[in-house]
Write an enzyme that holds these catalytic residues in place. Structure first.
Site: not given
Length: 200
Positions: A68-70, A105
Site C-alpha cells: 500500500s502507499d498513501t 493505493a
C-alpha cells in the site's frame, strides 16, 4: 506462517488489518519511492503499492502479499513525509483552511500476479493557528506521515470534514482491501471468530 504478508512497516496499516480480524506477518518492502517525471499522483501511489507487493511476492511466491502507499495531494502537488520540522510547518500551513486529497493505493500480489485499486478521499482542514502548528510539530507526530499529519492521532483535531474512506486516510482502504482478498480466495470473514451459540 500466515498465508498473508503485509509489505509495510507502518503500524497503522498493521492495526487496520488486525481490526478486521486478519492473521498476517510483516515484511517491509524496500523500494525507490522517487516520483517519475510527469507521473500523475494516481499512477505514482498505485505504482509504489504494486512494486512493494511484488518485491515481497517474489521472495514468497506461495503467499498473498499486500502493498500500500498513501500520498497527500494539495493542488496537484504530492506532499510526502516531511524531511525537516520546517518542512512539516510549511505543509501544515498550506493545508490550513483548505481541502486536499488523500490518495491511497492497495495492491495484492501472488507470485508475478498483482491486482490493485486506488482510493481518493477529500479531507478539509479548518484554519490552523500558528501555535497549534508549532505544538503539533513539536510533538513529533507529523514527521513520519505523508502531508505531515495523522488523522487517527493528535492531528485529528484539525479535520473539519472528510468525504470518502476514513481508513484510506489512515493508510489502508479496508473495503477495497477486503474485496481484493475475496477475489483471491482469501475472504476476510473466514477469519472472524464465532460464538459457541452460532456453532451449534
Amino acid at each position: 506462517m500466515p498465508d498473508l504478508i503485509l509489505a509495510s512497516a507502518s503500524p497503522r496499516r498493521a492495526e487496520l488489518l488486525q481490526q478486521i480480524g486478519l492473521d498476517f506477518q510483516v515484511q517491509p518492502a524496500d523500494i525507490d519511492e522517487t516520483p517519475a517525471s510527469s507521473e500523475t499522483p494516481e499512477h505514482y501511489v498505485e505504482r509504489l503499492a504494486r512494486e512493494k507487493a511484488l518485491s515481497i511476492a517474489r521472495q514468497y511466491p506461495e503467499k498473498l502479499v499486500l502493498g500500500s502507499d498513501t500520498s497527500v495531494i494539495h493542488y496537484e502537488e504530492i506532499l510526502g513525509k516531511p524531511e525537516s520540522t520546517e518542512q512539516a510547518v510549511s505543509m501544515l500551513q498550506a493545508l490550513s483552511g483548505s481541502t486536499h486529497q488523500v490518495l491511497t493505493a492497495v495492491a495484492l500480489a501472488k507470485g508475478a500476479e498483482c491486482w490493485s485499486r486506488v482510493v481518493t478521499t477529500d479531507v478539509t482542514f479548518r484554519e490552523l493557528e500558528a501555535a497549534e502548528i508549532s505544538a503539533y510539530v513539536a510533538s513529533g507526530e507529523p514527521m513520519d506521515k505523508a502531508g505531515s499529519y495523522g488523522i487517527q492521532g493528535l492531528g485529528g483535531i484539525f479535520v473539519s470534514a472528510i468525504k470518502g474512506s476514513y481508513s484510506a486516510v489512515v493508510g489502508l482502504p479496508l473495503q477495497e482491501t477486503a474485496a481484493l482478498l475475496a477475489q483471491a480466495g482469501h475472504s476476510v470473514i473466514q477469519s472472524w471468530p464465532r460464538t459457541k451459540e452460532s456453532q451449534q
